[in-house]
Design an enzyme around this catalytic site. Sequence first.
Site, short mmCIF file in Angstrom:
data_model
loop_
_atom_site.label_atom_id
_atom_site.label_comp_id
_atom_site.label_asym_id
_atom_site.label_seq_id
_atom_site.Cartn_x
_atom_site.Cartn_y
_atom_site.Cartn_z
N LYS A 112 0.89 -1.19 0.07
CA LYS A 112 -0.08 0.12 0.12
C LYS A 112 0.77 1.33 -0.05
O LYS A 112 0.53 2.20 -0.61
CB LYS A 112 -0.79 -0.19 1.19
CG LYS A 112 -2.15 -1.02 1.13
CD LYS A 112 -3.14 -0.93 1.94
CE LYS A 112 -4.48 -1.74 1.71
NZ LYS A 112 -5.67 -1.86 2.78
N LYS A 193 -5.52 -10.35 -8.17
CA LYS A 193 -6.78 -10.67 -7.48
C LYS A 193 -7.96 -9.76 -7.93
O LYS A 193 -7.42 -8.48 -8.03
CB LYS A 193 -6.38 -10.76 -6.00
CG LYS A 193 -6.16 -9.66 -5.22
CD LYS A 193 -6.84 -9.96 -3.73
CE LYS A 193 -6.88 -8.58 -3.15
NZ LYS A 193 -7.45 -8.41 -1.73
N LYS A 196 -11.30 -4.05 -5.79
CA LYS A 196 -12.10 -2.79 -6.50
C LYS A 196 -10.91 -1.65 -6.72
O LYS A 196 -11.06 -0.83 -7.68
CB LYS A 196 -13.22 -2.16 -5.46
CG LYS A 196 -12.58 -2.34 -4.33
CD LYS A 196 -14.04 -1.89 -3.06
CE LYS A 196 -13.49 -2.01 -1.70
NZ LYS A 196 -13.56 -3.30 -1.26
P1 ADP Z 1 -10.39 -5.17 -2.11
O1 ADP Z 1 -9.06 -5.61 -2.31
O2 ADP Z 1 -11.32 -5.47 -3.02
O3 ADP Z 1 -10.39 -3.69 -1.44
P2 ADP Z 1 -10.33 -5.95 0.53
O4 ADP Z 1 -9.00 -5.84 0.83
O5 ADP Z 1 -11.09 -4.76 1.31
O6 ADP Z 1 -10.85 -6.18 -0.80
O7 ADP Z 1 -10.87 -7.31 1.14
C1 ADP Z 1 -11.83 -7.53 2.06
C2 ADP Z 1 -12.01 -9.16 2.27
O8 ADP Z 1 -12.07 -9.86 1.28
C3 ADP Z 1 -10.61 -9.95 3.02
O9 ADP Z 1 -11.09 -10.68 4.17
C4 ADP Z 1 -9.99 -10.48 1.84
O10 ADP Z 1 -9.22 -11.54 2.13
C5 ADP Z 1 -11.00 -10.89 0.97
N1 ADP Z 1 -10.89 -10.69 -0.42
C6 ADP Z 1 -10.72 -9.45 -1.21
N2 ADP Z 1 -10.47 -9.77 -2.42
C7 ADP Z 1 -10.61 -11.25 -2.73
C8 ADP Z 1 -10.32 -12.03 -3.59
N3 ADP Z 1 -10.08 -11.52 -4.88
N4 ADP Z 1 -10.39 -13.47 -3.61
C9 ADP Z 1 -10.64 -13.80 -2.12
N5 ADP Z 1 -10.85 -13.06 -1.19
C10 ADP Z 1 -10.72 -11.84 -1.29
#
Ligand code: ADP
Length: 337
Positions: A112, A193, A196
């Site tokens: 980050k 992955k 958003k």
């Molecule tokens: P983003 O990357 O979209 O901002 P977050 O980091 O806020 O998502 O993730 C919130 C939760 O969802 C965490 O527990 C994370 O492990 C899970 N998560 C996020 N993206 C994925 C993904 N692509 N596949 C599986 N789990 C995910």
Amino acid sequence: MRIISGIQPTGPLHLGNYLGAVKNWLELQRNKNNECFFFIADYHSLTENFEPKEKYNQILEISAELLALGLDPGKSILFIQSQVPQVTELAWIFNCITPISFLERMTQYKDKSQRQSQNVNAGLFTYPVLQAADILIYRGEAVPVGKDQVQHVELASDAAKFFNNRFGEYFKIPKAILTQTPKIMSLLKPDKKMSKSLGADHCIFLSDSPAEIERKIKKAVTDVGPAKNQKLTTNNQQPVMSPGVSNLFLLLENFGDAKDVKKFLDDYRAGAIKYAELKEVLAKRITDYFSDFRKKKEALLKNSEKISAAYSQGSKKAQKIASKTLGEVKRLVGLRK
Ligand code: ADP
Ligand code: TRP
């Protein structure tokens, strides 16, 4: 077992968040032996770039989404992190026993700091300390998270151990519970992955309309098919699935039925798969899977008092436990008699 997990209010939930986190929460909630605490990590979300005018709506939206998916204030303690301010006091105490070198190792902090190089704030650095306080203030034992959060849960275990060594045995040592579901990948860049932060077209949001789901899946990256350009693995002579295709199959396994999966896998192995057909079926399955959710979310957002009531009830329960822990911690640390 006491279970704790949180999610940041940074936008609507996507399929990765659902399969990687919330679906597991719903399963844990179903088991009557579990005492579950699930919360919206709004303080954590301030460590990223954000728009103050949007923040409250983001909190409200994710609160509604969790209720619409089936988290139930009658079964779990649902609350908003900032409504239990005691957690920031405990985080301060943990800040004073956590070596900087442990925080410097955190891969999320390193990632980050690069991504938001204009905003490497102190909160981003001490984020795992607040997460440790989130878990330990409720005396959490098990923390359901995705792989990317395991290092943070380990830091919470370290914080508990540092505390116990210095001030006397008090905290149980928490452990991460990993979901079975592997990572869901971006539709457009399937080597990354689904997140958003990549942009809306990389993700399918649970509240996307049927037309939006169809449009996004149609654009998903696949390959030219194994019949041409066929690579073989050394052991079983099966074609190697490209990341985009295997991601679509993963989604089909989760949202379709066994017949769908078998049909398309057979086609794939025979080198006769039509991706347009696979995408059409997948879009339909995802649309159907979340149709009830979409209606419930909309209804809840029209009645936001109902959302607030569900979470303020949980916040009060959480506060009670948090105050007790904090009082005991302050005594152990020597701040109180
Ligand atoms: P983003 O990357 O979209 O901002 P977050 O980091 O806020 O998502 O993730 C919130 C939760 O969802 C965490 O527990 C994370 O492990 C899970 N998560 C996020 N993206 C994925 C993904 N692509 N596949 C599986 N789990 C995910
Ligand atoms: N850091 C987690 C995430 O980004 C959210 C979170 C905050 C959390 N506090 C927590 C998760 C405590 C589990 C336990 O996904």
